[in-house]
Write a protein that holds these residues in place. Sequence first.
Motif, PDB file in Angstrom:
ATOM      1  N   ALA A 116       0.832  -1.204   0.000  1.00 32.66           N
ATOM      2  CA  ALA A 116       0.000   0.000   0.000  1.00 32.66           C
ATOM      3  C   ALA A 116       0.867   1.255   0.000  1.00 32.66           C
ATOM      4  N   LEU A 331      -7.951  -1.487   5.497  1.00 29.52           N
ATOM      5  CA  LEU A 331      -7.604  -0.797   4.260  1.00 29.52           C
ATOM      6  C   LEU A 331      -6.999  -1.795   3.280  1.00 29.52           C
ATOM      7  N   ILE A 337      -3.863   4.348  -1.906  1.00 27.99           N
ATOM      8  CA  ILE A 337      -5.020   4.569  -1.047  1.00 27.99           C
ATOM      9  C   ILE A 337      -5.144   6.072  -0.813  1.00 27.99           C
ATOM     10  N   GLU A 341     -10.735   7.699   0.915  1.00 32.42           N
ATOM     11  CA  GLU A 341     -11.192   6.311   0.960  1.00 32.42           C
ATOM     12  C   GLU A 341     -11.189   5.753   2.383  1.00 32.42           C
TER      13      GLU A 341
END
Length: 367
Positions: A116, A331, A337, A341
């Motif tokens: 991420a 997440l 990301i 969000e």
Amino acid sequence: MRKVAVVGAGKIGAMIADLLGHCGDYEVTMIDKSAEQLSRLDTGAPVKRLQLDIEDHQAMIGALRGQFAVLSAAPYHATGKIAEAASVAGVHYLDLTEDVATTRRAKELAKSATTAFIPQCGLAPGFITIVGYDLARHFEQLQEVRLRVGALPQFPSNALNYNLTWSTDGVINEYCEPCEAIVNGQLRETQALEELEEFSLDGVLYEAFNTSGGLGTLCETLAGKVRNLNYRTIRYPGHAAIMKALLNDLRLRDRRELLRDILESAVPVTLQDVVIIFVTVSGKRGGQLVQETYANKVYAAPMGGRVRSAIQITTAGGICAVLDLLREGHLPQSGLIKQEEIGLQAFLGNRFGRVYATPALAASAAA
């Protein structure tokens, strides 16, 4: 226990290390190129210290291998190199930057990342984006989204009505770089320090003006859905006029290192600050024009036996909350990301995100 690296042993980095190191779920390594900075790291948490220049790309990659995540609390101009090392090392990446170019680089790296990439996890962009988008979702048709944030001294005592509370380079950068906004439905580039406005909150008069980077990716997300969207920094009245004289009339925008030296030698640092968050969203709901507002003030407070400034508390609390949500699986585990969000309820319900909760929102998050 997850291993995490924090880059940048300054005020914000120290607060991040304190929060993560004391919670019992993270093993923290603090990375900085300055041995002196590492030696005076202001934390009581058990933290490993590693002297390393991020310009040494291979050494940086080696330091990150085996970590769960790297959190950048480094100056904005260094953040891109940390993101590149994180991509090669295969670790999750989080930063605090408001710099547009740095964020674009992180977004590019995220396209091929197996982990991420979460840029802009601080106050603005960061929490302000989460709040703004959450309010925007309450409307069937959006008209105005106005985001306002300021980190101010509680007791202003100079002509600037300002004290240094965070990165001087960051302040100068957001005062100089172009800003994004949506105006009458069209994405526009606006100038920093312009579009000055005044408003009152709790009987105190403030000014607000354009600064760069505060919207994060919200322009992209709300394009075609909102008539007007803008972000402005809050200061006490008179601040913008003096900064415009310094940057434009004296042309110090072309000599930023000199301006930084002037500010750091003449404007005192303070821990007695207040962070003001003021978000207003209007639009149609049930055929009626409606407005919703989020207003909050976070003050400096003792934490872990030390007085921490409001900007330390809010900035570090934001990135630690996002890390926690990532660790807990709330997440996505790969790719880009965006802050919008991240759900407001989940954020405020987190042990680190609670520093932002007003009584009403805290009750809502706990429900």
